[in-house]
Design an enzyme around this catalytic site. Structure first.
Site, PDB file in Angstrom:
ATOM      1  N   ILE A 179      22.617  56.854  12.931  1.00 37.02           N
ATOM      2  CA  ILE A 179      23.472  57.894  13.506  1.00 37.02           C
ATOM      3  C   ILE A 179      22.531  58.885  14.204  1.00 37.02           C
ATOM      4  CG2 ILE A 179      25.136  59.727  12.986  1.00 37.02           C
ATOM      5  CD1 ILE A 179      26.293  57.103  12.117  1.00 37.02           C
ATOM      6  N   HIS A 210      30.835  49.505  21.590  1.00 39.17           N
ATOM      7  CA  HIS A 210      31.306  49.174  20.235  1.00 39.17           C
ATOM      8  C   HIS A 210      32.164  47.903  20.327  1.00 39.17           C
ATOM      9  CE1 HIS A 210      32.310  50.094  16.064  1.00 39.17           C
ATOM     10  NE2 HIS A 210      33.532  49.696  16.342  1.00 39.17           N
ATOM     11  N   ASP A 223      31.859  57.044  16.969  1.00 38.69           N
ATOM     12  CA  ASP A 223      32.798  56.110  17.620  1.00 38.69           C
ATOM     13  C   ASP A 223      34.108  56.773  18.052  1.00 38.69           C
ATOM     14  OD1 ASP A 223      31.024  53.984  17.349  1.00 38.69           O
ATOM     15  OD2 ASP A 223      31.875  53.300  15.462  1.00 38.69           O
ATOM     16  N   GLU A 227      31.079  42.398  26.626  1.00 43.30           N
ATOM     17  CA  GLU A 227      30.171  43.556  26.538  1.00 43.30           C
ATOM     18  C   GLU A 227      29.135  43.510  27.658  1.00 43.30           C
ATOM     19  OE1 GLU A 227      28.369  44.456  22.731  1.00 43.30           O
ATOM     20  OE2 GLU A 227      30.016  43.535  21.651  1.00 43.30           O
TER      21      GLU A 227
HETATM   22  C1  GRF Z   1      26.852  44.635  19.938  1.00 44.36           C
HETATM   23  O1  GRF Z   1      27.879  43.888  19.351  1.00 44.36           O
HETATM   24  C2  GRF Z   1      27.315  46.035  20.216  1.00 44.36           C
HETATM   25  O2  GRF Z   1      28.679  46.130  20.523  1.00 44.36           O
HETATM   26  C3  GRF Z   1      27.048  46.742  18.920  1.00 44.36           C
HETATM   27  O3  GRF Z   1      25.857  46.177  18.429  1.00 44.36           O
HETATM   28  C4  GRF Z   1      25.699  44.870  18.969  1.00 44.36           C
HETATM   29  C5  GRF Z   1      24.372  44.857  19.640  1.00 44.36           C
HETATM   30  O4  GRF Z   1      24.013  43.572  20.092  1.00 44.36           O
HETATM   31  N1  GRF Z   1      26.978  48.180  19.096  1.00 44.36           N
HETATM   32  P1  GRF Z   1      22.721  43.387  20.994  1.00 44.36           P
HETATM   33  O5  GRF Z   1      21.525  43.940  20.211  1.00 44.36           O
HETATM   34  O6  GRF Z   1      22.935  44.129  22.272  1.00 44.36           O
HETATM   35  O7  GRF Z   1      22.595  41.906  21.194  1.00 44.36           O
END
Ligand code: GRF
Length: 216
Positions: free
Chosen positions: A104, A121, A160, A189
């Site tokens: 955090i 997230h 979050d 993502e």
């Molecule tokens: C991802 O799932 C992201 O959403 C979360 O932590 C994970 C990180 O994955 N906050 P990476 O290290 O970018 O592969």
């Protein structure tokens, strides 16, 4: 043959400071977006909370400067936070990106970069807030939701819960495991994070209370 010049040293581009703790696949996606010109920015510094994070190797392979700032080596979270702010300021970071960063953040970091810190997230916030991957994906499966996804939001002192910039949804299938759902979300993502970073850098994401108004 001329060596391929990576853009991360181009001081004309706004610098991102990327904070990581683990695997680094989102960092790799951001580096790819920068190097293909999809994202007009450079990665000025990668800070890891762990010396053994694979993300550090990814940064080094792209000639990006790295720092390890491990909170447990500081007397308090505030002191670790001050070290992070000093490192980010040292390279003139325009935007801070949390790409799988576990600790955090101390309030001093958030106050140093108001609405200039982005997190990703792996759920459709505000559902399944809190906890690192794969907890949100595990909770989504257990809750029986039919849609999940990922959220990019501004970081505020409430974990979050900052204003949401962008979301992408994916279906949850009957035969999904935590791994298969996580992989489907992760693919989103990797697209969404760079798009959201570009919006913010361009000044096209205006915060109005809890909402982010996007100018396209
Ligand atoms: C991802 O799932 C992201 O959403 C979360 O932590 C994970 C990180 O994955 N906050 P990476 O290290 O970018 O592969």
């Amino acid at each position: 043959m001329r060596p391929h010049v990576l853009p991360h040293t181009d001081v004309a581009l706004p610098a991102l400071g990327v904070l990581v703790s683990g695997r680094g696949s989102n960092l790799a996606a951001i580096l790819h977006a920068v190097e293909t010109g999809e994202l007009c920015a450079r990665v000025g510094l990668v800070i890891s909370s762990r010396p053994d994070a694979p993300a550090l190797e990814i940064a080094m392979a792209h000639s990006v400067p790295t720092r390890v700032i491990a909170p447990k080596e500081y007397a308090s979270r505030a002191e670790a936070g001050a070290a992070i702010v000093a490192a980010l300021r040292g390279v003139g970071v325009a935007l801070v990106v949390l790409a799988g960063y576990k600790p955090i953040l101390d309030a001093c970091v958030i106050q140093a970069y108001p609405h200039r810190i982005l997190n990703i997230h792996p759920s459709l916030l505000p559902a399944f807030a809190g906890g690192m991957a794969p907890r949100p994906q595990t909770e989504a499966l257990a809750a029986g939701v039919k849609l999940s996804g990922c959220t990019v939001h501004f970081v505020t002192e409430d974990v979050d819960a900052g204003p949401i910039i962008a979301q992408a949804a994916v279906p949850v299938r009957d035969d999904d495991t935590v791994e298969s759902l996580s992989a489907r979300i992760l693919a989103q993502e990797h697209q969404l994070f760079s798009q959201a970073i570009a919006l913010v850098l361009a000044g096209n994401a205006r915060v109005e209370g809890r909402r982010v108004i996007i100018q396209r």
